[in-house]
Write a protein that holds these residues in place. Structure first.
Motif: not given
Lengths: 70, 363
Positions: B258-269, B318-323, B335-337, B350-357
């Motif tokens: 489920l990908v949910q669009a939030l205000p300021r073009e932020i997306a939560l999945a 999160v687009p940086l325009s949102a902050i 992006t953080a996962l 196990g755990v998976i973590a990812q950070m991306a620009l």
């Protein structure tokens, strides 16, 4: 199983024949969540990790493997 | 000599990029990925770049390095911890020719005991005013494997090669203004050395090297549906994969996102994935005999056992325009996962973590 897939494809093709969506009606279909909900690097890392931990592979249309993960 | 192939790939990509016009779009993504389970840790920094190459073409390339720290080279057996690095270079080129899109990919991967080169071509055809797309891809690979990473270095040298041929067919269909479906069939034929050169199995009361069949034919069917719900600005994605091969493994993999669009073009999945597989025909934890006439194949590889797994995940984009950033900087996406992977086998959870620009640019 193969028969079920063929039926699904035929149903989809018939649906396409009677209800084509025009380019100007595709605003929602072109949203990022509909076209590329996951980044390439994210998918590649998952495919690599799954290939090293699961017996199944494929279904992505992209090649996996390429590492000493046997 | 190991650098010849990636250098050639990068040189080709650079030449192709240099031939492009001065005003075009591109995107660079820098990502750090991390995986940790009971006895294995993987850290993988990577960089992906995508460039417009003329009006109707696109070029992409990536480079990554894996740092794998494990209890032993055979991934899970007792032994001294070790760390191994793997470098991978890859690229692709796609060109639109009317309703036909043609492309090619290449990839080179090298580590101390494994080298792999892979390439392929693909095509996609748009039909019915782009309501329908059919695709076909053919890929081939050649790998060299040895046991150069063996701890102690007393065992005899083991070497092998593996050839892979993969064919993929895909079909996608727009059903409504908000609904898209797709199916993919992948076939892979692997021929050659497919066992782990380090792993042993108890057979006839002694530790024997793994023996796997030299041929494996794998089939995967995948179907998915994506629906956008305008009222809530949500995207629902359902997928299911059925896999089987001639080693006797069958697997079912349903998945929901489920990908949910939030205000300021932020997306939560958020994501849930279930995995079930049967064991390979020849898999056993312990073999009564090590006689090849009685047991031609030997393996206690966890990947070939029967097990189930589940994955729960969440991602925020999160687009940086949102902050508060504006202009070009505002278009950068962060992006953080995080995912939790339940594995009902001896690998453990196990755990998976990812950070991306992701940085778009014009040139």
């Amino acid at each position: 199983m193969l028969r079920a897939w063929l039926v699904a494809i035929l149903l989809a093709l018939s649906a396409a024949g009677c209800a084509g969506v025009k380019p100007y009606q595709r605003e929602n279909l072109s949203r990022r969540s509909m076209t590329a909900d996951r980044d390439k690097g994210e998918r590649r890392f998952e495919q690599h990790f799954r290939g090293a931990r699961e017996g199944a592979d494929g279904g992505t249309g992209e090649p996996g493997g390429g590492c000493g993960c046997n | 000599m190991q650098l010849t192939a990636p250098a050639a790939v990068l040189a080709t990509l650079a030449l192709a990029a240099a031939a492009t016009p001065v005003r075009a779009d591109g995107e660079v993504a820098v990502r750090g990925a991390y995986y940790k389970e009971r006895s294995t840790r993987v850290e993988q920094p990577m960089m992906d770049a995508r460039f417009d190459a003329g009006d109707d073409a696109e070029l992409d390339t990536h480079v990554l390095v894996d740092a794998i720290t494990s209890a032993s080279v055979s991934s899970g057996a007792a032994g001294d911890p070790f760390t191994e690095h793997r470098w991978e270079f890859g690229g692709g080129y796609n060109r639109q020719l009317g309703i036909l899109r043609l492309g090619g990919v290449a990839r080179y991967s090298t580590e101390s005991d494994y080298r792999s080169i892979f390439g392929g071509v693909n095509g996609q055809l748009d039909l019915a005013d782009k309501n329908t797309t059919v695709g076909l891809a053919i890929n081939g690979g050649h790998d060299n494997i040895d046991n150069a990473g063996l701890q102690g270095g007393l065992a005899p040298r083991i070497e092998g090669t593996l050839d892979t041929l993969m064919a993929s067919a895909s079909f996608s269909q727009i059903l409504t203004r908000n609904l898209l479906i797709g199916v993919t069939y992948d076939f892979a034929r692997l021929s050659g050395f497919q066992q782990n050169p380090y792993r042993t199995v108890v057979a006839g009361g002694v530790a024997e090297r793994e023996r796997h069949p030299s041929l494996r034919q794998r089939h995967a069917f995948y179907a998915n549906a994506k629906e956008y719900v305008p009222a809530t600005r949500s995207t629902l994605i359902a997928g299911y994969r059925f896999y089987f091969d001639d080693w006797g493994i069958k697997a079912h993999t349903p998945e929901l996102r489920l990908v949910q669009a939030l205000p300021r073009e932020i997306a939560l999945a958020v994501r849930y994935r279930y995995y079930w597989q049967s064991k390979a025909d020849f898999y056993k934890e312990i073999y009564d005999s090590n006689d090849p006439m009685v047991e031609p194949y030997l393996s206690d590889d966890v990947k070939l056992s029967h097990f189930t797994g589940q994955t729960y995940g969440a991602q925020v984009d999160v687009p940086l325009s949102a902050i508060g950033f504006s202009g070009d900087r505002g278009d950068i996406r962060a992006t953080a996962l995080f995912e939790y992977v339940i594995q009902n086998n001896r690998f453990g959870d196990g755990v998976i973590a990812q950070m991306a620009l992701t940085v778009p640019f014009r040139y």
